[in-house]
Scaffold this motif. Structure first.
Motif, short mmCIF file in Angstrom:
data_model
loop_
_atom_site.label_atom_id
_atom_site.label_comp_id
_atom_site.label_asym_id
_atom_site.label_seq_id
_atom_site.Cartn_x
_atom_site.Cartn_y
_atom_site.Cartn_z
N ALA A 196 0.84 -1.20 0.00
CA ALA A 196 0.00 0.00 0.00
C ALA A 196 0.87 1.25 0.00
CB ALA A 196 -0.94 0.00 1.22
N GLU A 197 1.95 1.20 0.77
CA GLU A 197 2.85 2.34 0.81
C GLU A 197 3.53 2.59 -0.53
OE1 GLU A 197 1.86 4.44 3.26
OE2 GLU A 197 3.93 5.05 2.94
N LEU A 198 3.86 1.52 -1.21
CA LEU A 198 4.51 1.66 -2.52
C LEU A 198 3.55 2.34 -3.51
CD1 LEU A 198 6.38 -1.76 -2.72
CD2 LEU A 198 7.43 0.51 -2.53
N ILE A 199 2.29 1.97 -3.43
CA ILE A 199 1.30 2.58 -4.33
C ILE A 199 1.12 4.06 -3.96
CG2 ILE A 199 -1.12 2.57 -5.06
CD1 ILE A 199 -1.03 -0.54 -4.43
N ARG A 200 1.00 4.30 -2.67
CA ARG A 200 0.82 5.69 -2.21
C ARG A 200 2.00 6.57 -2.63
NH1 ARG A 200 0.67 9.28 2.50
NH2 ARG A 200 2.60 8.36 3.22
N GLU A 201 3.16 5.98 -2.52
CA GLU A 201 4.38 6.69 -2.91
C GLU A 201 4.32 7.10 -4.39
OE1 GLU A 201 8.54 4.99 -2.00
OE2 GLU A 201 8.07 4.35 -4.04
N LYS A 202 3.86 6.21 -5.24
CA LYS A 202 3.79 6.51 -6.68
C LYS A 202 2.80 7.64 -6.95
CE LYS A 202 6.68 3.30 -7.34
NZ LYS A 202 7.03 3.26 -5.91
N HIS A 205 4.36 10.85 -5.85
CA HIS A 205 5.45 11.15 -6.76
C HIS A 205 4.95 11.75 -8.07
CE1 HIS A 205 9.70 9.67 -6.32
NE2 HIS A 205 9.75 10.56 -7.29
N LEU A 206 3.96 11.09 -8.63
CA LEU A 206 3.51 11.48 -9.97
C LEU A 206 2.60 12.71 -9.96
CD1 LEU A 206 2.96 7.93 -11.44
CD2 LEU A 206 4.48 9.68 -12.40
N THR A 207 1.96 12.96 -8.81
CA THR A 207 1.01 14.07 -8.80
C THR A 207 1.54 15.30 -8.07
OG1 THR A 207 -0.05 13.26 -6.80
CG2 THR A 207 -0.97 12.53 -8.91
N ARG A 208 2.61 15.12 -7.34
CA ARG A 208 3.17 16.23 -6.56
C ARG A 208 2.10 16.93 -5.72
NH1 ARG A 208 8.25 15.44 -5.70
NH2 ARG A 208 9.00 14.20 -7.42
N GLU A 209 2.01 18.27 -5.85
CA GLU A 209 1.12 19.01 -4.94
C GLU A 209 -0.37 18.85 -5.26
OE1 GLU A 209 4.10 20.89 -5.79
OE2 GLU A 209 4.84 20.12 -3.88
N GLU A 210 -0.67 18.42 -6.48
CA GLU A 210 -2.09 18.42 -6.87
C GLU A 210 -2.93 17.49 -5.99
OE1 GLU A 210 -1.71 17.95 -11.50
OE2 GLU A 210 0.08 17.39 -10.37
N VAL A 211 -2.33 16.37 -5.65
CA VAL A 211 -3.03 15.45 -4.76
C VAL A 211 -2.22 15.34 -3.47
CG1 VAL A 211 -3.86 13.09 -4.45
CG2 VAL A 211 -3.98 14.16 -6.70
N PRO A 212 -2.64 16.05 -2.44
CA PRO A 212 -1.82 16.11 -1.23
C PRO A 212 -1.90 14.82 -0.42
CG PRO A 212 -3.86 17.31 -0.94
CD PRO A 212 -3.88 16.77 -2.33
N HIS A 213 -1.53 14.93 0.83
CA HIS A 213 -1.48 13.72 1.64
C HIS A 213 -2.85 13.17 1.98
CE1 HIS A 213 2.93 14.14 3.10
NE2 HIS A 213 2.78 14.31 1.82
N SER A 214 -3.87 13.79 1.45
CA SER A 214 -5.23 13.34 1.76
C SER A 214 -5.61 12.11 0.95
CB SER A 214 -6.22 14.46 1.49
OG SER A 214 -6.10 14.89 0.16
N ILE A 215 -4.68 11.22 0.78
CA ILE A 215 -5.02 9.96 0.13
C ILE A 215 -4.67 8.81 1.06
CG2 ILE A 215 -4.62 10.82 -2.21
CD1 ILE A 215 -2.05 8.92 -2.06
N ALA A 216 -5.34 7.71 0.83
CA ALA A 216 -5.00 6.49 1.56
C ALA A 216 -5.07 5.35 0.55
CB ALA A 216 -5.98 6.23 2.69
N VAL A 217 -4.28 4.35 0.79
CA VAL A 217 -4.32 3.19 -0.09
C VAL A 217 -4.57 1.97 0.77
CG1 VAL A 217 -3.00 1.76 -1.68
CG2 VAL A 217 -2.71 4.25 -1.73
#
Ligand code: GDP
Ligand code: MG
Ligand code: K
Length: 301
Positions: A196-202, A205-217
């Motif tokens: 899950a962390e590897l997916i979150r990391e991608k 990485h790919l979205t930078r600021e557009e998608v902030p830490h408000s995601i969970a996997v």
């Protein structure tokens, strides 16, 4: 009441430092009995999770950062770039030194590497039980000139001197976030968390600021294919807004495809086998504040 409203904080911390400065002693002291050894496969995961600290304030996940020592080979060079990525993706780096030892090549090398890192770095001066308090000032002066450490904290990991202040300072750097890892149990499937962390990391990485830490996997399902070979992994990415979902899918689904491709490569390396990865995106407003939802997301499983 006020306490109930207090938010849960969480984040990732890398501990770096040359051998014998007291990194393991510090970890053991910080997390006490709750040390969770997650994986025994050195260098198969990018981020080896060594311990989880749970307090009333939140949860801190400590990572071992492979490759921060001076490389001796071409393979070592590769590990160094991996380590640098890790340092950039955690929320805080602790650089531990030994108050009784002169600065050496190992320290110089790490400081040089930290120069490439945007994450805040604390200098932790360990083993103060072995030096006169007056000896600390010159060390602080010396290191302050080498790197803009966000904080400099002298401690004794062995005796527990000033480690409370260190924990407090660490939590000051953590943002509101989910409980990533069950509080009292060591999971049978540490890989799920790392996946899950590897997916979150991608995604980050790919979205930078557009998608902030408000995601969970979350990893919804892991099963083996009928041929017994391929590992099928179904994962969900949770966002808080429709606009974020749009960004993650991208034009003609290109973004999601790229996230999946990169995550699959890393997960295959982690698992040492062929993987089929399916990702989907779900919008859940304000999920971070809702414990029951977190449960449903599998953070507690
Ligand atoms: P690591 O290689 O950085 O993980 O270092 P360790 O945690 O294995 O510690 C190396 C040695 O330093 C061990 O013998 C520890 O007992 C000792 N040590 C660690 N922290 C302290 C401390 O705060 N004070 C003193 N006196 N010794 C310490
Ligand atoms: Mg150690
Ligand atoms: K970060």
């Amino acid at each position: 009441n006020r306490k109930a409203q207090k938010s849960f904080k969480s984040g990732f911390v890398s501990i770096v430092g040359r051998p014998n400065v007291g990194k393991s002693t510090l970890l053991n002291h910080l997390v006490g009995q709750k040390v969770a050894i997650m994986s025994n496969k050195p260098q198969t995961t990018r981020n080896k999770i060594t311990a989880v600290l749970n307090t009333e304030e939140g949860q801190v996940i400590f990572l071992d950062t492979p490759g921060i020592h001076k490389p001796k080979s071409k393979l070592g060079d590769y590990m160094v770039s991996v380590a640098e990525n890790t340092l950039n993706e955690v929320d805080l780096v602790l650089f531990v030194i030994d108050a009784t030892e002169k600065r050496g090549a190992g320290d110089e090398y790490i400081i040089e590497r930290l120069g490439q890192v945007k994450t805040p770095v604390f200098l932790v001066i360990n083993k103060i039980d072995k030096v006169h308090p007056e000896a600390l000032l010159p060390i602080i002066d010396e290191y302050r000139q080498l790197y803009p450490f966000k904080q400099i904290i002298p401690i004794s990991a062995m005796e527990g001197n000033n480690t409370g202040s260190l924990v407090q300072a660490i939590f000051e750097e953590m943002e509101e976030g989910p409980m990533f890892y069950p509080a009292d149990q060591i999971t049978d499937h540490p890989e799920r968390f790392v996946m899950a962390e590897l997916i979150r990391e991608k995604v980050l990485h790919l979205t930078r600021e557009e998608v902030p830490h408000s995601i969970a996997v979350t990893i919804e399902e892991v099963k083996r294919g009928e041929n017994g070979k391929t590992l099928y992994i179904y994962a969900a990415i949770y966002v808080e807004r429709d606009s974020q979902k749009g960004i993650l899918i991208g034009e003609k689904g290109q973004m999601l495809k790229e996230i999946g491709k990169r995550a699959r490569t890393d997960i295959e390396r982690l698992m040492g086998e062929k993987v089929f990865l399916e990702l989907w995106i779900k919008v859940k407003k304000d999920w971070r504040n809702q414990e029951r939802m977190l449960r449903n997301f599998g953070f507690y499983n």
